[in-house]
Design an enzyme around this catalytic site. Structure first.
Site, PDB file in Angstrom:
ATOM      1  N   CYS A   1      -2.604  48.947  10.374  1.00 38.19           N
ATOM      2  CA  CYS A   1      -3.236  49.958  11.215  1.00 38.19           C
ATOM      3  C   CYS A   1      -2.732  51.318  10.742  1.00 38.19           C
ATOM      4  O   CYS A   1      -2.158  51.421   9.651  1.00 38.19           O
ATOM      5  CB  CYS A   1      -2.967  49.732  12.699  1.00 38.19           C
ATOM      6  SG  CYS A   1      -1.240  49.819  13.202  1.00 38.19           S
TER       7      CYS A   1
ATOM      8  N   HIS B   1      21.189  31.919   9.483  1.00 39.57           N
ATOM      9  CA  HIS B   1      20.046  32.572  10.116  1.00 39.57           C
ATOM     10  C   HIS B   1      19.191  31.583  10.903  1.00 39.57           C
ATOM     11  O   HIS B   1      18.454  31.984  11.803  1.00 39.57           O
ATOM     12  CB  HIS B   1      19.204  33.271   9.052  1.00 39.57           C
ATOM     13  CG  HIS B   1      19.994  34.238   8.223  1.00 39.57           C
ATOM     14  ND1 HIS B   1      20.566  35.376   8.747  1.00 39.57           N
ATOM     15  CD2 HIS B   1      20.327  34.220   6.900  1.00 39.57           C
ATOM     16  CE1 HIS B   1      21.207  36.035   7.788  1.00 39.57           C
ATOM     17  NE2 HIS B   1      21.084  35.345   6.669  1.00 39.57           N
TER      18      HIS B   1
END
Length: 366
Positions: A67, A135
């Protein structure tokens, strides 16, 4: 790798450029999910949700959203459970969003970065793999929280379980539970429920633009992009779901797997297996209306995989927690779609409260 791509009007030109860039890469298939022009204003959340759902439902492996700034797309996409959208403005941000965060959607701003930098960011993001290790624990905490606030949706790398809570589905499930429902009504309701479930499951099938001529003028329209489906009922109860699905996707190929449950061991025994020859190229829906112990469903999925099936989902009407756990344990890559998740199994391996034996109620054989 399949990448769902979307933009608003402000980033339409950048989207076209990046679609061409992706088309030049081998092993990459881009799905254009809008918008289709820069001359008409559109609302970025609509595009973000389309791409987000495609990624969360694994119709696409990853997503790209653009965008003016990239911020709005990132905010909207991250509202979709299972989406980890990273807003990146340089290659290091993109690299670490994959290494440490396992991001599955990349957002960028057409008004913020150059087209050349956008290409570089995209290339690094595509080529970087999740590092895992410590992680994994951190990412799991995010998915656990998603499941806490949305118990009916479990999105993860290890498959998901989706419950259909649409009022029409729930109303019809209540009717097939009723012991006084006739064989004719039961059979019709099972078909209707299966059709409603697959209608929702196929909401993210890719589309292509076509030209049609109405009585008044030529216009652009959309058609299915030729996504190949196969439906594989587990005999015999799974047959009751087939016609309801074929009414919506009449070109789907149909295979059959015959299994029965040993009454003493409750283990599945194979007696028939016939699948489409191109099963490896199709999205496969395994149909088994009752997911009880999970043994038959897990065995059926194993047979599909042995024949080359890769993208497999299990569609059932009523499931027990034991069956869901069994299928996910043996096939962590398979999604489970169910209309209801019941309490438990009784000593005979039947779902409680359930609806009894689905095969007997479909064919009046009890």
């Amino acid at each position: 790798m399949i990448i769902a791509v979307g933009s608003d009007h402000a980033a339409y030109s950048l989207k076209k450029l990046l679609l061409d860039h992706l088309a030049s890469k081998s092993g990459i298939q881009a799905l254009d999910m809008g918008t289709d022009t820069d001359t008409v204003s559109c609302d970025y959340p609509d595009v973000a949700f389309r791409v987000g759902e495609a990624v969360a439902n694994r119709r696409a492996d990853r997503g790209l959203l653009l965008c003016g700034t990239g911020v709005g797309m990132s905010i909207a996409a991250n509202k979709v459970p299972g989406v980890y959208a990273a807003h990146c403005h340089d290659v290091d941000t993109a690299r670490y969003s994959r290494l440490h965060n396992n991001s599955n959607i990349l957002t960028m701003g057409a008004r913020i970065i150059s087209a050349e930098l956008a290409k570089n960011i995209l290339d690094v993001w595509i080529s970087t793999e999740f590092e895992g290790d410590r992680h994994i624990r951190r990412i799991s905490k995010i998915s656990d929280y998603e499941h806490k606030i949305c118990p009916s949706c479990s999105f993860s790398e290890e498959g998901k379980t989706v419950l259909f809570e649409h009022p029409l589905v729930q109303h019809k499930v209540s009717m097939i539970r009723d012991k006084n429902t006739s064989v004719k009504e039961f059979r019709e309701l099972v078909q209707e429920i299966a059709g409603l479930m697959v209608y929702e499951m196929t909401r993210n099938l890719p589309l292509v633009k076509i030209e049609v001529e109405t009585p008044l003028a030529k216009t652009e329209a959309y058609a299915l992009a030729g996504k190949d489906l196969a439906i594989v009922p587990v005999l015999r109860a799974g047959l009751g779901m087939v016609d309801g699905i074929l009414q919506l996707v009449p070109n789907a190929k149909v295979g059959h797997i015959g299994l029965y449950r040993d009454p003493d061991t409750l283990l599945p025994v194979e007696y028939y297996c016939k699948l489409p020859g191109d099963i490896d190229k199709r999205d496969v829906l395994v149909l088994d209306p009752m997911l009880a112990t999970g043994g038959s469903a897990a065995a059926a999925i194993s047979l599909v995989k042995e024949k080359g099936g890769k993208k497999i989902s299990l569609v059932c009407i009523i499931a027990a927690p034991e069956g869901v756990s069994k299928v996910h344990a043996e096939h962590p890559d398979v999604d489970i779609y169910a209309a209801a998740l019941d309490s438990h199994l009784n000593g005979h391996g039947y779902i409680v409260p359930g609806l009894g034996d689905a095969g007997d109620r479909l064919y009046g054989t009890k």
